[in-house]
Enzyme design. Structure first.
Site, short mmCIF file in Angstrom:
data_model
loop_
_atom_site.label_atom_id
_atom_site.label_comp_id
_atom_site.label_asym_id
_atom_site.label_seq_id
_atom_site.Cartn_x
_atom_site.Cartn_y
_atom_site.Cartn_z
N TYR A 1 0.84 -1.20 0.00
CA TYR A 1 0.00 0.00 0.00
C TYR A 1 0.88 1.26 0.00
CZ TYR A 1 -3.05 3.67 1.93
OH TYR A 1 -3.71 4.84 2.15
N TRP B 1 -4.31 8.07 9.75
CA TRP B 1 -5.32 7.55 10.68
C TRP B 1 -6.68 8.23 10.48
CZ3 TRP B 1 -3.03 6.27 16.20
CH2 TRP B 1 -1.83 5.59 16.05
#
Ligand SMILES: NC(=O)c1ccc[n+]([C@@H]2O[C@H](COP(=O)([O-])OP(=O)(O)OC[C@H]3O[C@@H](n4cnc5c(N)ncnc54)[C@H](OP(=O)(O)O)[C@@H]3O)[C@@H](O)[C@H]2O)c1
Length: 312
Positions: A134, A162
């Site tokens: 990723y 996040w």
């Protein structure tokens, strides 16, 4: 005389950031009425570079706000080709077509482009050292924009970390559900980062475009996160406390701190992923929320949604 509208093609509208961008889209930007073109996988497959180029040639957007991405970090390890097609191929194809047709690109990116072992916040201009498939795919997407639009100033890269919001799949919503289902939760306490609310990030995206439209110079790479620092354990604990206060859960689970080695995952995780956002906060003249306040707003918004009110 009617004003020419500013045409913005938004990808990833069914994702968590896409929802927030759609909900907070301004009526006008920099004095021009906004014409928002919404793309999800039903009308544009980001894994198909020809389709990405064709949509630019056909619609001639002034901007592409590329919030679409393959974000399943662990699954990406076994789906590298597809992950790269979406996260690197689409931004490259958009950048190529925009250079030809004359348009600009705002690309969302991630803390995973850094190695996560630095121990102090990563600055926007630091060299990339991506983690896992990723991270490597997102870094490759950044490289394409740097290569094709780096000197013209027509491309912008906005990294965050996040990401959490009231809609979609994220740690906050998963933890809230688990607090309801379990008596005890084991959560990693030795990875440090900063939760970021989709709402604040969406506001930062719109502001970036507004400033760039005014031809004010912005750095190619920007960082936007909420303020402060936390471990996943801290966030899980706060979700229990806030969820209970807001009546979203009946009782909170006991949250136990564990280490990364106790919770093996297919993809490596950064042990330290704080991004230095000061330059971007200043350039945008936007005040970030402390992450706990951002989390409280997400949960309040979730409460509103659950009571049938629309997303704000
Ligand atoms: N989530 C995080 O913690 C985090 C952290 C740092 C940076 N970011 C970055 O922030 C951005 C927004 O992330 P997010 O959390 O909002 O992601 P998300 O909720 O996973 O949404 C991603 C969107 O991309 C769409 N998509 C994926 N593959 C596609 C394809 N082949 N064709 C068309 N659409 C496709 C998804 O469509 P479907 O809904 O149909 O699958 C979804 O709408 C991304 O660039 C991500 O890399 C996220």
């Amino acid at each position: 005389m009617s004003l020419r509208s500013l045409k913005i093609l938004l990808t990833g509208v069914s994702g968590q950031l896409g929802h927030a961008l759609k909900a907070s889209a301004p009526v006008a930007l920099g004095g021009s009425p906004l014409e928002l073109i919404l793309c999800d996988r039903s009308n544009l497959d980001l894994a198909d570079p020809d389709a990405c180029r064709a949509v630019v040639g056909h619609l001639r957007p002034d901007w592409i706000l590329n919030a679409g991405a393959y974000t399943a970090v662990d699954k990406a390890e076994s789906e590298a080709e597809h992950t790269f097609a979406v996260n690197a191929g689409a931004p490259r194809a958009f950048a190529e077509a925009l250079v030809d047709c004359g348009g600009r690109l705002l690309q969302l990116s991630t803390d995973f482009v850094f190695g996560g072992a630095q121990g102090h916040p990563y600055r926007p201009d630091q060299s990339r050292n991506p983690l896992g498939v990723y991270g490597a795919s997102k870094a490759s997407g950044e490289e394409a924009i740097e290569e094709l639009m780096g000197t013209s100033g027509e491309g912008l890269i906005l990294r965050t970390s996040w990401l959490m919001g009231p809609v979609g799949q994220n740690f906050a919503l998963t933890m809230l559900r688990l607090h309801n289902e379990r008596d005890e939760l084991n959560v990693v306490a030795d990875q440090v980062g900063c939760p970021t609310s989709t709402r604040g990030l969406a506001a930062a995206c719109w502001r970036l475009i507004e400033i760039a439209q005014g031809r004010n110079s912005l750095p190619l790479k920007c960082h936007w996160c909420d303020a402060g620092a936390a471990s996943w354990y801290d966030v899980a604990y706060a979700i229990g406390e806030l969820g209970k206060q807001l009546g979203l859960i009946e009782c909170e689970a006991k949250v136990q701190p564990i280490s990364t080695s106790d919770y093996p995952t297919p993809a490596p995780r950064p042990s330290y992923s704080l991004l230095d956002c000061r330059e971007t906060w200043h350039a945008l003249d936007l005040q970030p929320l402390h992450w706990r306040k951002g989390l409280q707003e997400i949960l309040l918004e979730l409460k509103r949604l659950r009571s049938g009110q629309p997303l704000i």
